[in-house]
Design a protein around this motif. Structure first.
Motif, short mmCIF file in Angstrom:
data_model
loop_
_atom_site.label_atom_id
_atom_site.label_comp_id
_atom_site.label_asym_id
_atom_site.label_seq_id
_atom_site.Cartn_x
_atom_site.Cartn_y
_atom_site.Cartn_z
N VAL A 1 0.84 -1.20 0.00
CA VAL A 1 0.00 0.00 0.00
C VAL A 1 0.87 1.25 0.00
CG1 VAL A 1 -1.69 1.32 1.35
CG2 VAL A 1 -1.99 -1.13 1.03
N PHE A 2 2.03 1.18 0.66
CA PHE A 2 2.96 2.31 0.58
C PHE A 2 3.39 2.55 -0.87
CE2 PHE A 2 4.71 1.69 5.17
CZ PHE A 2 3.57 2.30 5.67
N LEU A 3 3.66 1.47 -1.59
CA LEU A 3 4.02 1.60 -3.00
C LEU A 3 2.86 2.14 -3.82
CD1 LEU A 3 6.08 -1.66 -3.66
CD2 LEU A 3 6.93 0.69 -3.71
N ALA A 4 1.64 1.68 -3.50
CA ALA A 4 0.46 2.15 -4.24
C ALA A 4 0.22 3.63 -4.00
CB ALA A 4 -0.77 1.34 -3.80
N GLY A 5 0.46 4.12 -2.77
CA GLY A 5 0.31 5.54 -2.49
C GLY A 5 1.40 6.37 -3.13
N PHE A 6 2.58 5.75 -3.28
CA PHE A 6 3.70 6.43 -3.92
C PHE A 6 3.44 6.68 -5.41
CE2 PHE A 6 7.75 5.65 -6.29
CZ PHE A 6 8.41 6.83 -5.95
N LEU A 7 2.73 5.75 -6.07
CA LEU A 7 2.54 5.85 -7.52
C LEU A 7 1.84 7.13 -7.95
CD1 LEU A 7 2.70 4.67 -10.35
CD2 LEU A 7 0.59 3.40 -9.87
N PRO A 8 0.62 7.46 -7.44
CA PRO A 8 0.01 8.71 -7.90
C PRO A 8 0.82 9.95 -7.55
CG PRO A 8 -1.23 7.80 -6.06
CD PRO A 8 -0.25 6.75 -6.49
N MET A 9 1.49 9.92 -6.39
CA MET A 9 2.31 11.05 -6.01
C MET A 9 3.48 11.23 -6.96
SD MET A 9 1.04 12.73 -3.57
CE MET A 9 0.11 12.75 -2.05
N LEU A 10 4.10 10.11 -7.37
CA LEU A 10 5.20 10.18 -8.33
C LEU A 10 4.72 10.73 -9.66
CD1 LEU A 10 8.15 9.52 -9.08
CD2 LEU A 10 7.34 7.24 -9.76
N LEU A 11 3.57 10.27 -10.12
CA LEU A 11 3.04 10.74 -11.41
C LEU A 11 2.71 12.23 -11.36
CD1 LEU A 11 0.70 7.72 -12.30
CD2 LEU A 11 3.03 8.17 -13.09
N VAL A 12 2.15 12.68 -10.22
CA VAL A 12 1.85 14.10 -10.07
C VAL A 12 3.15 14.90 -9.96
CG1 VAL A 12 0.79 15.83 -8.55
CG2 VAL A 12 -0.42 13.71 -9.05
N VAL B 1 4.29 11.24 -22.66
CA VAL B 1 4.33 10.49 -21.41
C VAL B 1 4.39 11.42 -20.20
CG1 VAL B 1 5.70 8.90 -20.01
CG2 VAL B 1 5.34 8.43 -22.43
N PHE B 2 5.35 12.35 -20.19
CA PHE B 2 5.60 13.15 -18.99
C PHE B 2 4.67 14.35 -18.84
CE2 PHE B 2 9.72 10.98 -19.51
CZ PHE B 2 9.82 10.43 -18.26
N LYS B 3 4.15 14.86 -19.95
CA LYS B 3 3.26 16.02 -19.88
C LYS B 3 1.79 15.64 -20.01
CE LYS B 3 6.74 19.20 -21.79
NZ LYS B 3 7.10 20.12 -22.89
N GLY B 4 1.53 14.44 -20.49
CA GLY B 4 0.16 14.03 -20.70
C GLY B 4 -0.23 12.79 -19.93
N LEU B 5 0.36 11.64 -20.28
CA LEU B 5 -0.06 10.36 -19.71
C LEU B 5 0.14 10.30 -18.21
CD1 LEU B 5 -1.10 7.50 -20.16
CD2 LEU B 5 1.27 6.78 -20.58
N PHE B 6 1.34 10.54 -17.73
CA PHE B 6 1.62 10.45 -16.29
C PHE B 6 0.74 11.41 -15.47
CE2 PHE B 6 6.21 8.53 -16.31
CZ PHE B 6 5.67 7.35 -16.81
N PRO B 7 0.66 12.70 -15.84
CA PRO B 7 -0.19 13.60 -15.06
C PRO B 7 -1.66 13.19 -15.05
CG PRO B 7 1.36 14.86 -16.37
CD PRO B 7 1.47 13.44 -16.83
#
Length: 522
Positions: A71-82, A439-445
C-alpha cells in the motif's frame, strides 16, 4: 521593481515560460538561496517521515495487514506521477504560486483560486496538527529524560499544552520569517537525525526478528507483502491508500521554493523526485522491519493494536532499541514534527504571496521583507492563523480537531489532482511533439490526477458516514464530511468576496490563460 512592489511597471521584464508570459511576475524573493540538496531536504522535512510513520504504521496495518508495504508503493505511484506534472510545469513557469499559478494559466482564475485555497487550508490544518504533536512529544521526551511521570503528564494539562504549542508555533514562524538560509541550515540537522535514527530502528528491528527475542510476534519476510492485489477487500485497500497518500504529502515544498532555488526551472523538480525516492525507501524499510519484528496483530506489540496504533514508536522504542537508544526515537519524532512545522510555512506563505501579487488576495500580503527577502506578512499571518485555529479547536472539542485532520485528505487530493490535470491541458498542443512529451506532460499527469480524483470521490463518500473519524455527526451527516465540504465552500465564499474587490484578476486580465502556441520548447 522594488521588493515591496508586487506590480510590474511599464517596461519591466518579468519571468515567464515565453516572451508573452501571461502576466507572470517577479516577487522579490531571495534568489539562489537553495541548491538541489537543500531543496530535497526541505521536501523531506515537510513530509516529516518519522512523524508520519509513528502515526500511520499502525492504522495502515490495521486496514491491510501484512500488505502494508504494498500500500505504501500504491500511495507512492500517484504522487510520483503528479510530481512529474509539477516538474514539467515548473520548467515552463517557475513561479512560487505553483498549483495556484499553473491552474490559473491552464483553466482560468476561478479554478486556480480554489486550487490555491485547497493548498492554503490543507497547510493550516497540517501546521496545527504538527504543532500539537511536537508539543506532546516535547513533554513525553522531557518525562523520559528526567524519569518523571509527572513531567510527562504536563501535556495532559490544556493550559500547559496550548501555551507550549503556541510557543513552538512562534519559534517556527520566526525562523521561517528570517529566510530560506536560516531554514535550510536547521533542516539539514533535523532531517539527518530522522534518517539516522530510522536506519538504527530498521537495523535493530531486523536483528530482533532474527534473534528469537521476539519469537512470539516475529514474522519471516515474504515478497507477497509487496503485492497490492493480495489486500483482502477493495474497501480496505482504499482506506490504506488514503493513509499512504497522506504520508507523502508535502514534497511540493521543493517547488514552492522555486524562485529562491538555484536553477529555478529544473532544480526544484529534480529535488522533488529525490525527496520522493528517499521517502518511499524509508517507508518500505521501516514498514518491512516493523512487520518482521512484531507482526500486524491487534494485541500485544502487534502494529494494529488499537491501544498503540496511533503512536507505534512510543510502544516499540524500548523493546526494539532498548531504554537508552529508545530515547533517540522519541527525539526523532519530536525533531520530525518540529522540522515539518517550520518548513510547512514555506508553501502556505509563498502561495499567499503569489495570490496577492496577482491581485487574487489583498495587496498587503504581497509585501516582501526588504532584508530577509521573505513573504513576511504572509508568514506571520499563517503563524497566527495556525495558533488561533489550534487553540479554538482544542478548547471547543478534541473530536472536532480529530475530524478536521481526517478532512485533510480531501484537500490534498483536490489540489494535487487539479494541478495534474492542469499540466496535461496546459501542454495539450505539445503532446504529439514527441514520445517524451506525451508520457511526462500528458499520460503520467492524467493517470496521477485520475487516481487522486478517485480517492477524493471515495473519501467524500466515506465521510458521509458518521462512523468516519471521531464518530460525531451533524444532523445525521458525518462531521468529517461537514468540515471537509464546509472548508471548500468557505473558499467559494471568500473567492466571491475577492471577485468583488479585485475584478481584474477574475476577468483574466492579470494572470492570463496561455494558448498552446505560446508554450515554450524545453
Amino acid at each position: 521593481m522594488t521588493q515591496l512592489d508586487a506590480r510590474p511597471q511599464a517596461g519591466d521584464t518579468v519571468r515567464g515560460s515565453t516572451p508573452a508570459d501571461g502576466g507572470v511576475r517577479e516577487k522579490g524573493l531571495g534568489g539562489n538561496s537553495v541548491g538541489l540538496m537543500g531543496s530535497a531536504v526541505l521536501g523531506i522535512s515537510t513530509v516529516a517521515p518519522v512523524y508520519c510513520l509513528t502515526s500511520t504504521l499502525g492504522s495502515t496495518a490495521g486496514e491491510v495487514g501484512v500488505q502494508m508495504p504494498a500500500v505504501f508503493l500504491a500511495g507512492f505511484l500517484p504522487m510520483l506521477l503528479v510530481a512529474f506534472a509539477y516538474r514539467e510545469l515548473n520548467k515552463a513557469v517557475p513561479d512560487c504560486g505553483t498549483s495556484f499559478t499553473w491552474t490559473v494559466k491552464a483553466f482560468g482564475p476561478r479554478l486556480g483560486w480554489m486550487c490555491g485555497w485547497g493548498l492554503v487550508i490543507a497547510t493550516i490544518i497540517v501546521l496545527s496538527n504538527l504543532a500539537g504533536v511536537a508539543t506532546s512529544y516535547f513533554w513525553l521526551l522531557a518525562g523520559e529524560v528526567t524519569g518523571s511521570g509527572s513531567v510527562a503528564a504536563l501535556d495532559d494539562s490544556k493550559p500547559v499544552h496550548i501555551l507550549t504549542c503556541l510557543l513552538l508555533i512562534a519559534v517556527a514562524t520566526a525562523i521561517s520569517y528570517r529566510g530560506m538560509t536560516a531554514t535550510k541550515g536547521i533542516q539539514y540537522t533535523l532531517v539527518a537525525l530522522q534518517l539516522v535514527v530510522l536506519a538504527m530502528f530498521v537495523t535493530m528491528a531486523v536483528q530482533k526478528a532474527g534473534s528469537g527475542d521476539f519469537a512470539a510476534t516475529s514474522t519471516e519476510f515474504s515478497w507477497s507483502w509487496l503485492n497490492p492485489f493480495a489486500v483482502q477487500s477493495f474497501a480496505a485497500f482504499t482506506a490504506g491508500l488514503s493513509l499512504s497518500i497522506f504520508m507523502f504529502w508535502g514534497w511540493d515544498t521543493c517547488l514552492t521554493a522555486n524562485e529562491e532555488t538555484t536553477g529555478a526551472e529544473k532544480t526544484p523538480g529534480r529535488a522533488a523526485l529525490v525527496a520522493m525516492v528517499v521517502l518511499v525507501a524509508s517507508y518500505l524499510a521501516t514498514g518491512i522491519a516493523a512487520q518482521m519484528a512484531v507482526g500486524t496483530g491487534d494485541s500485544g506489540r502487534g502494529l494494529a493494536n488499537p491501544d498503540t496504533s496511533d503512536n507505534v514508536f512510543a510502544a516499540l522504542a524500548g523493546p526494539v532499541m532498548g531504554p537508552g537508544l529508545g530515547v533517540l526515537l522519541f527525539l526523532a519524532v519530536l525533531a520530525s514534527a518540529a522540522a515539518s512545522l517550520q518548513t510547512t510555512f514555506i508553501p502556505v506563505a509563498r502561495t499567499v504571496l503569489a495570490m496577492a501579487s496577482y491581485e487574487a488576495l489583498p495587496a498587503s500580503y504581497a509585501r516582501v521583507h526588504p532584508r530577509f527577502r521573505t513573504p513576511g506578512r504572509a508568514t506571520v499571518v499563517a503563524g497566527v492563523a495556525t495558533g488561533v485555529f489550534y487553540t479554538v479547536m482544542t478548547l471547543v472539542s478534541e473530536h472536532v480537531l480529530v475530524d478536521t485532520i481526517y478532512a485533510l485528505g480531501l484537500m490534498i487530493c483536490f489540489y494535487y489532482a487539479l494541478t495534474a490535470f492542469a499540466c496535461a491541458w496546459y501542454f495539450r498542443a505539445e503532446l504529439t511533439r514527441s514520445a517524451r512529451d506525451l508520457v511526462f506532460k500528458g499520460l503520467f499527469p492524467v493517470v496521477g490526477g485520475v487516481l487522486l480524483a478517485a480517492v477524493f470521490g471515495k473519501t467524500l463518500y466515506d465521510m458521509w458516514d458518521p462512523a468516519y473519524g471521531s464518530g460525531s455527526s451533524v444532523l445525521g451527516v458525518g462531521s468529517v464530511f461537514v468540515i471537509g465540504v464546509g472548508l471548500l465552500l468557505l473558499g467559494v465564499v471568500l473567492m466571491e468576496a475577492m471577485r468583488r474587490r479585485s475584478p481584474a484578476f477574475f476577468r483574466g486580465e492579470v494572470l492570463t490563460k496561455e494558448t498552446p502556441a505560446l508554450v515554450a520548447e524545453d
